[in-house]
Scaffold this motif. Structure first.
Motif, PDB file in Angstrom:
ATOM      1  N   VAL A   1       0.856  -1.340   0.080  1.00 24.39           N
ATOM      2  CA  VAL A   1       0.095  -0.059   0.022  1.00 24.39           C
ATOM      3  C   VAL A   1       0.879   1.284   0.070  1.00 24.39           C
ATOM      4  CG1 VAL A   1      -1.843   1.668   1.274  1.00 24.39           C
ATOM      5  CG2 VAL A   1      -1.814  -1.039   1.080  1.00 24.39           C
ATOM      6  N   LEU A   2       2.006   1.348   0.898  1.00 25.89           N
ATOM      7  CA  LEU A   2       2.738   2.503   1.085  1.00 25.89           C
ATOM      8  C   LEU A   2       3.571   2.631  -0.403  1.00 25.89           C
ATOM      9  CD1 LEU A   2       3.877   2.064   4.816  1.00 25.89           C
ATOM     10  CD2 LEU A   2       2.224   3.644   3.748  1.00 25.89           C
TER      11      LEU A   2
ATOM     12  N   CYS B   1       1.299   5.619 -10.025  1.00 30.13           N
ATOM     13  CA  CYS B   1       0.088   4.910  -9.558  1.00 30.13           C
ATOM     14  C   CYS B   1      -0.680   6.303  -8.834  1.00 30.13           C
ATOM     15  CB  CYS B   1       0.727   4.323  -8.178  1.00 30.13           C
ATOM     16  SG  CYS B   1       1.378   2.602  -8.681  1.00 30.13           S
ATOM     17  N   GLN B   2      -0.298   7.180  -8.423  1.00 26.00           N
ATOM     18  CA  GLN B   2      -1.224   8.405  -7.927  1.00 26.00           C
ATOM     19  C   GLN B   2      -2.077   8.975  -8.905  1.00 26.00           C
ATOM     20  OE1 GLN B   2       1.336  11.595  -5.780  1.00 26.00           O
ATOM     21  NE2 GLN B   2       2.195  10.029  -4.723  1.00 26.00           N
TER      22      GLN B   2
ATOM     23  N   LEU C   1       1.022   3.985  -3.055  1.00 29.82           N
ATOM     24  CA  LEU C   1       0.827   5.219  -2.608  1.00 29.82           C
ATOM     25  C   LEU C   1       2.108   6.548  -2.758  1.00 29.82           C
ATOM     26  CD1 LEU C   1      -1.587   4.938   0.323  1.00 29.82           C
ATOM     27  CD2 LEU C   1      -2.377   5.526  -2.157  1.00 29.82           C
ATOM     28  N   ASP C   2       3.255   5.769  -2.874  1.00 31.21           N
ATOM     29  CA  ASP C   2       4.245   6.623  -2.941  1.00 31.21           C
ATOM     30  C   ASP C   2       4.653   6.965  -4.355  1.00 31.21           C
ATOM     31  OD1 ASP C   2       6.539   8.199  -1.728  1.00 31.21           O
ATOM     32  OD2 ASP C   2       7.986   6.295  -2.235  1.00 31.21           O
TER      33      ASP C   2
ATOM     34  N   LEU D   1      -1.280  -1.514  -7.914  1.00 25.98           N
ATOM     35  CA  LEU D   1      -2.279  -1.196  -7.190  1.00 25.98           C
ATOM     36  C   LEU D   1      -3.226  -2.067  -6.697  1.00 25.98           C
ATOM     37  CD1 LEU D   1      -2.922   2.014  -9.488  1.00 25.98           C
ATOM     38  CD2 LEU D   1      -2.490   2.058  -6.823  1.00 25.98           C
TER      39      LEU D   1
ATOM     40  N   ARG E   1     -11.178   2.153  -8.767  1.00 22.35           N
ATOM     41  CA  ARG E   1     -10.568   2.289  -7.541  1.00 22.35           C
ATOM     42  C   ARG E   1     -11.491   1.606  -6.342  1.00 22.35           C
ATOM     43  NH1 ARG E   1     -10.308   7.968  -7.808  1.00 22.35           N
ATOM     44  NH2 ARG E   1     -12.416   8.040  -7.410  1.00 22.35           N
TER      45      ARG E   1
ATOM     46  N   VAL F   1      -7.553   5.701   2.821  1.00 22.43           N
ATOM     47  CA  VAL F   1      -6.436   4.951   3.387  1.00 22.43           C
ATOM     48  C   VAL F   1      -6.102   5.716   4.746  1.00 22.43           C
ATOM     49  CG1 VAL F   1      -4.306   4.039   3.279  1.00 22.43           C
ATOM     50  CG2 VAL F   1      -5.840   4.265   1.253  1.00 22.43           C
TER      51      VAL F   1
ATOM     52  N   LEU G   1      -6.140  -1.681  -3.836  1.00 28.10           N
ATOM     53  CA  LEU G   1      -6.443  -0.128  -3.948  1.00 28.10           C
ATOM     54  C   LEU G   1      -7.258  -0.261  -5.235  1.00 28.10           C
ATOM     55  CD1 LEU G   1      -3.245   1.725  -2.907  1.00 28.10           C
ATOM     56  CD2 LEU G   1      -5.094   1.226  -1.523  1.00 28.10           C
TER      57      LEU G   1
ATOM     58  N   ILE H   1      -4.801   6.489  -9.638  1.00 27.67           N
ATOM     59  CA  ILE H   1      -5.796   6.512  -8.785  1.00 27.67           C
ATOM     60  C   ILE H   1      -6.785   7.670  -8.946  1.00 27.67           C
ATOM     61  CG2 ILE H   1      -6.172   6.907  -6.339  1.00 27.67           C
ATOM     62  CD1 ILE H   1      -3.824   5.397  -5.795  1.00 27.67           C
TER      63      ILE H   1
ATOM     64  N   ILE I   1      -7.889   0.592   5.101  1.00 24.14           N
ATOM     65  CA  ILE I   1      -8.615   1.046   3.889  1.00 24.14           C
ATOM     66  C   ILE I   1      -9.976   0.872   4.307  1.00 24.14           C
ATOM     67  CG2 ILE I   1      -8.775   0.436   1.438  1.00 24.14           C
ATOM     68  CD1 ILE I   1      -6.013  -0.718   1.640  1.00 24.14           C
TER      69      ILE I   1
END
Length: 122
Positions: A14-15, A23-24, A18-19, A57, A81, A86, A62, A27, A100
């Motif tokens: 997950v981290l 991927c961001q 999101l980093d 993802l 999504r 989160v 996610l 999303i 989540i």
């Protein structure tokens, strides 16, 4: 529905997702189900990278895959999504935990509605 992620490898997935800037972007663009090709074009990312990021993802829970069956017998995979929120917190035993918050399924919404009707009927 809330799903805690206490396993270290799940939390790391997950981290990591999101980093990642790509991927961001994916999303953010997934306000409705889209194919990998549509995401690739929208996010201006090569299709191979898009598939790799969608795998990341999905592994992080996610993004969910939906299969759309076409009349011609072929199918298309659309991605959506699969979270609303989160939360990363320090648990009582001083370990990091990821939770989540997921959208309710139709069955969960119906169950909740019936529960409210029963309480009001008493």
């Amino acid at each position: 529905m809330v799903r805690p992620h206490d396993d270290g490898s799940e939390m790391q997935a997950v981290l990591d997702a999101l980093d990642d800037a790509t991927c961001q972007r994916i999303i953010v663009e997934l306000d409705q189900p889209m194919t990998a090709s549509e995401l690739s074009e929208t996010c201006d990312v090569p299709l191979s990278t898009t598939y790799r990021k969608l795998d990341d993802l999905s592994e992080a829970s996610l993004v969910a895959e939906e299969t759309e069956i076409r009349r011609d017998g072929h199918h298309t995979t659309r991605y959506r999504r699969d979270f609303e929120e989160v939360v990363i917190r320090l648990s009582e035993d001083r370990r990091l935990a990821v939770t989540i918050e997921r959208p309710s399924t139709p069955d969960e919404r119906l169950e909740q509605l019936w529960g409210e009707v029963r309480r009001e009927a008493r």
